[in-house]
Design a protein around this motif. Structure first.
Motif, PDB file in Angstrom:
ATOM      1  N   LEU A  39       0.834  -1.204   0.000  1.00 45.24           N
ATOM      2  CA  LEU A  39       0.000   0.000   0.000  1.00 45.24           C
ATOM      3  C   LEU A  39       0.864   1.249   0.000  1.00 45.24           C
ATOM      4  O   LEU A  39       1.782   1.374   0.817  1.00 45.24           O
ATOM      5  CB  LEU A  39      -0.920   0.003   1.217  1.00 45.24           C
ATOM      6  CG  LEU A  39      -1.796   1.246   1.391  1.00 45.24           C
ATOM      7  CD1 LEU A  39      -2.812   1.346   0.257  1.00 45.24           C
ATOM      8  CD2 LEU A  39      -2.491   1.218   2.740  1.00 45.24           C
ATOM      9  N   LYS A  40       0.572   2.144  -0.924  1.00 43.94           N
ATOM     10  CA  LYS A  40       1.226   3.444  -0.982  1.00 43.94           C
ATOM     11  C   LYS A  40       0.120   4.479  -0.871  1.00 43.94           C
ATOM     12  O   LYS A  40      -0.902   4.354  -1.511  1.00 43.94           O
ATOM     13  CB  LYS A  40       1.961   3.613  -2.310  1.00 43.94           C
ATOM     14  CG  LYS A  40       3.036   2.585  -2.542  1.00 43.94           C
ATOM     15  CD  LYS A  40       3.591   2.714  -3.932  1.00 43.94           C
ATOM     16  CE  LYS A  40       4.503   1.541  -4.227  1.00 43.94           C
ATOM     17  NZ  LYS A  40       4.789   1.419  -5.644  1.00 43.94           N
ATOM     18  N   GLY A  41       0.330   5.493  -0.086  1.00 40.86           N
ATOM     19  CA  GLY A  41      -0.698   6.513   0.045  1.00 40.86           C
ATOM     20  C   GLY A  41      -1.634   6.207   1.184  1.00 40.86           C
ATOM     21  O   GLY A  41      -1.288   5.529   2.140  1.00 40.86           O
ATOM     22  N   ASN A  42      -2.844   6.712   1.082  1.00 31.01           N
ATOM     23  CA  ASN A  42      -3.827   6.639   2.153  1.00 31.01           C
ATOM     24  C   ASN A  42      -4.951   5.666   1.799  1.00 31.01           C
ATOM     25  O   ASN A  42      -5.290   5.515   0.638  1.00 31.01           O
ATOM     26  CB  ASN A  42      -4.432   8.021   2.387  1.00 31.01           C
ATOM     27  CG  ASN A  42      -3.356   9.020   2.738  1.00 31.01           C
ATOM     28  OD1 ASN A  42      -2.668   8.873   3.730  1.00 31.01           O
ATOM     29  ND2 ASN A  42      -3.191  10.032   1.899  1.00 31.01           N
ATOM     30  N   LEU A  43      -5.524   5.070   2.816  1.00 31.12           N
ATOM     31  CA  LEU A  43      -6.604   4.115   2.620  1.00 31.12           C
ATOM     32  C   LEU A  43      -7.771   4.469   3.530  1.00 31.12           C
ATOM     33  O   LEU A  43      -7.577   4.730   4.716  1.00 31.12           O
ATOM     34  CB  LEU A  43      -6.120   2.695   2.943  1.00 31.12           C
ATOM     35  CG  LEU A  43      -7.168   1.592   2.895  1.00 31.12           C
ATOM     36  CD1 LEU A  43      -7.700   1.398   1.482  1.00 31.12           C
ATOM     37  CD2 LEU A  43      -6.588   0.288   3.436  1.00 31.12           C
ATOM     38  N   LEU A  44      -8.950   4.497   2.974  1.00 31.46           N
ATOM     39  CA  LEU A  44     -10.186   4.681   3.734  1.00 31.46           C
ATOM     40  C   LEU A  44     -10.917   3.348   3.767  1.00 31.46           C
ATOM     41  O   LEU A  44     -11.252   2.786   2.727  1.00 31.46           O
ATOM     42  CB  LEU A  44     -11.078   5.740   3.066  1.00 31.46           C
ATOM     43  CG  LEU A  44     -12.504   5.870   3.597  1.00 31.46           C
ATOM     44  CD1 LEU A  44     -12.500   6.301   5.062  1.00 31.46           C
ATOM     45  CD2 LEU A  44     -13.295   6.842   2.745  1.00 31.46           C
TER      46      LEU A  44
END
Length: 135
Positions: free
Chosen positions: A62-67
């Protein structure tokens, strides 16, 4: 500019800035046996398929943001999936946001203003995570 919002299984290859995920299976063993076994066979006969289809196996990518969004009353993708995934994200030192919908089922549609709230959260999250040149 298009920002991908995708299901968890696509994050490994396509989502670098952020992603939103609802009702994802973190591990097929926690999903309905009748559905899972129809496509993957029995866990003891096909352990590789169960491992390869587990979202939690791809947390490290995972790269970045996760909701993450999940209804606690979902009797299809049980809430346990979200808790397992949260633990994996914490262990991997990944940033993420969680929106829990109490007593909502798989469709996240019960309750006054639930649909509005869900789409409002999607919109807010997208805007919050876009760079200024993308707005």
């Amino acid at each position: 500019m298009f920002i991908p919002v995708c299901h968890w299984v696509e994050i490994e290859e396509n989502c670098e800035r952020f992603a939103a995920s609802t009702k994802r299976k973190s591990l097929s063993l926690y999903y309905h046996a009748s559905f899972t076994e129809r496509f993957l066979g029995l866990p003891q006969e096909n352990p590789d398929a169960y491992r390869e289809t587990a979202a939690m196996m791809y947390v490290k990518n995972l790269k970045g943001n996760l909701l993450l969004m999940h209804g606690t009353g979902d009797d299809n993708v049980h809430y346990q999936n979200t808790e397992v995934l949260i633990n994996e994200l914490i262990e991997a030192k990944k940033r993420f946001s969680v929106m829990i919908y109490p007593n909502r089922s798989h469709g996240l549609s019960e309750g006054k203003n639930t649909q509005y709230h869900r789409y409002d959260i999607y919109t807010w999250y997208l805007i919050k995570n876009m760079s200024s040149d993308q707005r």
